[in-house]
Write an enzyme that holds these catalytic residues in place. Structure first.
Site: not given
Ligand code: ADP
Length: 193
Positions: A8, A83, A122, A127, A138
Site C-alpha cells: 500500500k 481500516r 522489512r 521496522r 496484525r
Molecule cells: P501496515 O499496513 O503494514 O500495517 P501502516 O503503516 O499502514 O502499515 O500501519 C501501521 C500501524 O499504524 C498499524 O498497525 C496501526 O497500529 C496504526 N494505524 C495505521 N492506520 C490506522 C487506522 N486507520 N486505524 C487504526 N490504526 C492505524
C-alpha cells in the site's frame, strides 16, 4: 487497501506523485508523531508496538485535520485509512462535510504467505511492528476488522481489485490501468466502470 505488507505505502506514494496529490498515510503520520515524541505519538505508540489499531476516535481526528489542509483540497491518496467500519462512516462524514467524494478504493491482493515473507524482510530492515510475533496479530486484526470493508466498498461499486504480486513497477501499471489513468495500457479491470 490490502494486508500489511501488500504494498500500500509504496504504491500509494507513486500513485500520489503521478496524480500530483498528497499521499496521506495514517501509519506514516503515527510513526512521525512517535519519532517526534508528541502527546498523540505517545498515545499511539503502544498500539503500534502491539500491532493493534489505534482507537478510531484518535485516528479519525488526526486524519480529518490532515484532509483539511489546503494541499488536500484537490484530492489525495489515502493509505491505511479507513481500516474499520467505524472509520468508513467517519470518512463518509468528513467527505460529506467537505462536499467531496471517494472515487475508487484500490485493493491490492497478495497471498498471506507472500506478505509474511515481505514483512519478515522489512523486520530485518528495522521496522519493529514487522517482528514475527506482531505480524500474526496484525494479519488477524486485518482479517477481523478490515477485510469486511472490502464488501462494503464493493457494494458501493467503488472497489477495484488489483493483483499486488510481482515487480513494484508492474503493480503500479496494473493500478494505473485499473483506474483508467492515461498512459496506462487498459486491462480487464478497467472495464468495471
Ligand atoms: P501496515 O499496513 O503494514 O500495517 P501502516 O503503516 O499502514 O502499515 O500501519 C501501521 C500501524 O499504524 C498499524 O498497525 C496501526 O497500529 C496504526 N494505524 C495505521 N492506520 C490506522 C487506522 N486507520 N486505524 C487504526 N490504526 C492505524
Amino acid at each position: 487497501m490490502g494486508m500489511p505488507g501488500a504494498g500500500k505505502g509504496t504504491q500509494a506514494a507513486s500513485l500520489a506523485a503521478r496524480l500530483a496529490v498528497p499521499h496521506v498515510s495514517t501509519g506514516d503520520m503515527f510513526r512521525s508523531m512517535i519519532a517526534a515524541g508528541t502527546p498523540l505519538g505517545r498515545e499511539a505508540q503502544g498500539y503500534l508496538d502491539a500491532g493493534a489499531y489505534v482507537p478510531d476516535e484518535l485516528t479519525t481526528r488526526m486524519l480529518a485535520e490532515r484532509l483539511a489542509h489546503s494541499d488536500a483540497a484537490a484530492g489525495w491518496i489515502l493509505d491505511g485509512y479507513p481500516r474499520t467500519l467505524t472509520q468508513v462512516g467517519d470518512l463518509d462524514g468528513i467527505l460529506a462535510g467537505a462536499g467531496a467524494g471517494l472515487d475508487r478504493v484500490v485493493h491490492l491482493q497478495v497471498p498471506a504467505a507472500e506478505v509474511r515473507a515481505r514483512l519478515q524482510a522489512r523486520a530485518t530492515a528495522g521496522r519493529s511492528d514487522d517482528l514475527a510475533e506482531v505480524v500474526d496479530a496484525r494479519l488477524r486484526i486485518y482479517r477481523e476488522q478490515t477485510q469486511p470493508l472490502l464488501d462494503c466498498y464493493a457494494a458501493r461499486d467503488q472497489l477495484v481489485d488489483v493483483d499486488g504480486t510481482g515487480e513494484i513497477a508492474e503493480v503500479t501499471e496494473r493500478i494505473a490501468a485499473a483506474l483508467g489513468l492515461s498512459g496506462a495500457i487498459p486491462v480487464q479491470a478497467a472495464g468495471r466502470d
